[in-house]
Design a protein around this motif. Structure first.
Motif, PDB file in Angstrom:
ATOM      1  N   ASN A  39      55.031 166.853   7.812  1.00  0.00           N
ATOM      2  CA  ASN A  39      54.897 167.073   6.381  1.00  0.00           C
ATOM      3  C   ASN A  39      53.471 167.543   6.109  1.00  0.00           C
ATOM      4  O   ASN A  39      52.520 166.778   6.247  1.00  0.00           O
ATOM      5  CB  ASN A  39      55.187 165.787   5.602  1.00  0.00           C
ATOM      6  CG  ASN A  39      56.644 165.377   5.678  1.00  0.00           C
ATOM      7  OD1 ASN A  39      57.528 166.220   5.757  1.00  0.00           O
ATOM      8  ND2 ASN A  39      56.909 164.077   5.665  1.00  0.00           N
ATOM      9  N   CYS A  40      53.338 168.799   5.739  1.00  0.00           N
ATOM     10  CA  CYS A  40      52.018 169.390   5.560  1.00  0.00           C
ATOM     11  C   CYS A  40      51.822 169.798   4.110  1.00  0.00           C
ATOM     12  O   CYS A  40      52.593 170.599   3.571  1.00  0.00           O
ATOM     13  CB  CYS A  40      51.840 170.605   6.469  1.00  0.00           C
ATOM     14  SG  CYS A  40      50.125 171.165   6.618  1.00  0.00           S
ATOM     15  N   GLY A  41      50.806 169.243   3.477  1.00  0.00           N
ATOM     16  CA  GLY A  41      50.514 169.576   2.090  1.00  0.00           C
ATOM     17  C   GLY A  41      49.713 170.861   1.993  1.00  0.00           C
ATOM     18  O   GLY A  41      48.709 171.026   2.680  1.00  0.00           O
ATOM     19  N   CYS A  67      49.031 174.691   9.246  1.00  0.00           N
ATOM     20  CA  CYS A  67      50.136 173.726   9.212  1.00  0.00           C
ATOM     21  C   CYS A  67      51.112 173.993  10.362  1.00  0.00           C
ATOM     22  O   CYS A  67      51.556 173.077  11.056  1.00  0.00           O
ATOM     23  CB  CYS A  67      50.881 173.816   7.885  1.00  0.00           C
ATOM     24  SG  CYS A  67      50.009 173.182   6.434  1.00  0.00           S
ATOM     25  N   ARG A  68      51.453 175.246  10.551  1.00  0.00           N
ATOM     26  CA  ARG A  68      52.399 175.613  11.592  1.00  0.00           C
ATOM     27  C   ARG A  68      51.815 175.338  12.987  1.00  0.00           C
ATOM     28  O   ARG A  68      52.519 174.917  13.900  1.00  0.00           O
ATOM     29  CB  ARG A  68      52.802 177.083  11.454  1.00  0.00           C
ATOM     30  CG  ARG A  68      53.509 177.403  10.142  1.00  0.00           C
ATOM     31  CD  ARG A  68      53.955 178.857  10.060  1.00  0.00           C
ATOM     32  NE  ARG A  68      55.117 179.078  10.918  1.00  0.00           N
ATOM     33  CZ  ARG A  68      55.158 179.916  11.934  1.00  0.00           C
ATOM     34  NH1 ARG A  68      54.071 180.637  12.234  1.00  0.00           N
ATOM     35  NH2 ARG A  68      56.243 180.054  12.658  1.00  0.00           N
ATOM     36  N   ASP A  79      58.096 175.761  13.512  1.00  0.00           N
ATOM     37  CA  ASP A  79      59.025 175.734  12.394  1.00  0.00           C
ATOM     38  C   ASP A  79      59.416 174.318  11.979  1.00  0.00           C
ATOM     39  O   ASP A  79      60.093 174.137  10.967  1.00  0.00           O
ATOM     40  CB  ASP A  79      60.286 176.530  12.734  1.00  0.00           C
ATOM     41  CG  ASP A  79      60.011 178.025  12.824  1.00  0.00           C
ATOM     42  OD1 ASP A  79      59.042 178.480  12.189  1.00  0.00           O
ATOM     43  OD2 ASP A  79      60.744 178.728  13.539  1.00  0.00           O
ATOM     44  N   LYS A  80      58.966 173.328  12.745  1.00  0.00           N
ATOM     45  CA  LYS A  80      59.266 171.939  12.384  1.00  0.00           C
ATOM     46  C   LYS A  80      58.202 171.419  11.421  1.00  0.00           C
ATOM     47  O   LYS A  80      57.529 170.416  11.652  1.00  0.00           O
ATOM     48  CB  LYS A  80      59.369 171.073  13.635  1.00  0.00           C
ATOM     49  CG  LYS A  80      60.607 171.382  14.472  1.00  0.00           C
ATOM     50  CD  LYS A  80      60.750 170.447  15.656  1.00  0.00           C
ATOM     51  CE  LYS A  80      62.051 170.736  16.410  1.00  0.00           C
ATOM     52  NZ  LYS A  80      62.219 169.847  17.591  1.00  0.00           N
ATOM     53  N   VAL A  81      58.063 172.139  10.324  1.00  0.00           N
ATOM     54  CA  VAL A  81      57.089 171.772   9.303  1.00  0.00           C
ATOM     55  C   VAL A  81      57.759 171.811   7.944  1.00  0.00           C
ATOM     56  O   VAL A  81      58.550 172.714   7.643  1.00  0.00           O
ATOM     57  CB  VAL A  81      55.859 172.723   9.331  1.00  0.00           C
ATOM     58  CG1 VAL A  81      56.270 174.171   9.137  1.00  0.00           C
ATOM     59  CG2 VAL A  81      54.828 172.324   8.289  1.00  0.00           C
ATOM     60  N   ASN A  82      57.492 170.800   7.162  1.00  0.00           N
ATOM     61  CA  ASN A  82      57.988 170.700   5.796  1.00  0.00           C
ATOM     62  C   ASN A  82      56.793 170.901   4.869  1.00  0.00           C
ATOM     63  O   ASN A  82      55.884 170.071   4.830  1.00  0.00           O
ATOM     64  CB  ASN A  82      58.620 169.325   5.581  1.00  0.00           C
ATOM     65  CG  ASN A  82      59.112 169.127   4.166  1.00  0.00           C
ATOM     66  OD1 ASN A  82      59.688 170.015   3.563  1.00  0.00           O
ATOM     67  ND2 ASN A  82      58.883 167.935   3.633  1.00  0.00           N
ATOM     68  N   ALA A 303      52.500 180.396  18.823  1.00  0.00           N
ATOM     69  CA  ALA A 303      53.094 180.347  17.483  1.00  0.00           C
ATOM     70  C   ALA A 303      52.309 181.141  16.458  1.00  0.00           C
ATOM     71  O   ALA A 303      52.893 181.911  15.666  1.00  0.00           O
ATOM     72  CB  ALA A 303      53.202 178.891  17.026  1.00  0.00           C
ATOM     73  N   VAL A 304      50.980 180.982  16.430  1.00  0.00           N
ATOM     74  CA  VAL A 304      50.193 181.577  15.344  1.00  0.00           C
ATOM     75  C   VAL A 304      49.008 182.408  15.827  1.00  0.00           C
ATOM     76  O   VAL A 304      48.324 183.049  15.017  1.00  0.00           O
ATOM     77  CB  VAL A 304      49.676 180.493  14.368  1.00  0.00           C
ATOM     78  CG1 VAL A 304      50.826 179.731  13.736  1.00  0.00           C
ATOM     79  CG2 VAL A 304      48.709 179.535  15.059  1.00  0.00           C
TER      80      VAL A 304
END
Length: 345
Positions: A39-41, A67-68, A79-82, A303-304
């Motif tokens: 969970n990333c704000g 976050c990613r 992609d397992k980030v909300n 990923a990034v």
């Protein structure tokens, strides 16, 4: 990838619930592993950092990529980030109450904030400063020309106090300072004429000007007010989580220093250099030190990309924003900057 909206004002009652106590008792790292999602704000209204692109319906920006990267480091999958949308007012409570595991939301680190708030800050990842944007038609050339103006800025941010102090110090008279909870509302107030000037981080000003229908309609005034180092935020008193999140950032900077990119990662994994082998999780790694996979750095880069790739994708010369990096604080030391990684040994 999922996107949720946070409550703009987290209630005091929620802050006192058992959820906060549970979060404090268990390591955030273990909670994320068990949950299977980070969970990333972040913001969703600031182009270049945290932005929900209306053309693609996808989140993008430097903060979003960080976050990613964190999700890739912990869970092996970016992609397992909300994404939990936070505002300048809610971002600290969101961490303290366990609503999010980490915040990347163009948050400035300074001494009084670090001392007063019950959160821990990560190393800076971007250096900015405050600025003022006006319409070209206004003819304003300097902050000193803003007497009688309505100046808008973000609610609950350091910018609110800074611009008030600056107005007083410069003896700028008859001004009004209006506050809004998002930079999107700031820009709307400027374009509608409700505000004569918009004060926030210069990177955010460049983003809104660059993404406007006609960027020449807006002018960023030359003065830079103070220095604003952006840093991530994590819960206080969880050294395991803070160390891991700090070193994920250092790893992205080190990869930039060594020229390890998302495109040459496979080739670099074959390097004969033992330092690069360990760094990338080949024949051992640093995973055990941080309680994650030895491949966590490779997973992030795949990923990034490295820090430079993240910067260029959102702020580089091929973007509408184009914030010069070389010979600014955001460059590597070899290019005249101050962003660097602690040594990997």
């Amino acid at each position: 990838m999922r996107l949720t909206s946070s409550i703009a004002y987290l209630t005091a009652a929620f802050a006192l619930t058992g959820a906060a106590a549970t979060s404090a008792q268990a390591s955030v790292l273990e909670n994320v592993k068990q949950r299977g999602v980070l969970n990333c704000g972040t913001d969703n209204t600031t182009p270049g950092f945290g932005y929900l692109n209306p053309k693609t319906s996808k989140m993008e920006g430097v903060d979003v990529d960080l976050c990613r990267a964190a999700a890739a480091a912990v869970l092996g999958d970016p992609d397992k980030v909300n994404f939990v949308v936070v505002t300048d007012k809610s971002r600290f409570n969101a961490v303290q109450t366990g609503q999010v595991d980490i915040v990347y939301a163009h948050t400035s680190l300074f001494a009084s904030r670090a001392a007063a708030l019950a959160v821990d800050f990560l190393p800076p990842y971007f250096f900015d400063g405050g600025g003022v944007m006006v319409t070209t038609a206004s003819g304003v050339k300097s902050i000193n020309d803003l007497s009688g103006a309505a100046i808008c800025t973000t609610q609950g941010s350091g910018s609110e106090a800074t611009i008030a102090q600056e107005v007083k110090a410069r003896n700028i008279t008859n001004t009004k300072i209006l506050t809004f909870d998002t930079s999107e509302k700031l820009f709307s107030a400027l374009t509608s004429g409700r505000c004569n000037a918009m004060y926030t981080d210069k990177s955010a000003l460049a983003a809104w000007r660059g993404n406007s229908p006609k960027s020449s309609d807006y002018v960023i005034l030359p003065e830079t007010l103070g220095v604003a180092p952006f840093a991530g935020i994590v819960v206080q008193n969880d050294p395991e989580w803070r160390k891991l999140m700090s070193w994920t950032l250092y790893a992205l900077l080190q990869a930039d220093e060594w020229g390890i990119t998302s495109t040459n990662l496979a080739e670099m994994q074959k390097s004969a250099d033992p330092s690069i082998q360990k760094f990338l999780g080949v024949n051992g790694g640093f995973g055990a030190d941080f309680h994650v996979s030895d491949s966590f750095i490779s997973d992030m880069i795949k990923a990034v990309g490295n820090y430079g790739e993240i910067y260029d994708r959102s702020l580089g010369p091929k973007t509408p924003l184009f914030l010069e990096r070389d010979k600014t604080p955001n460059a590597l030391p070899k290019n005249g900057g101050i962003l660097y990684s602690i040594l990997w040994l």
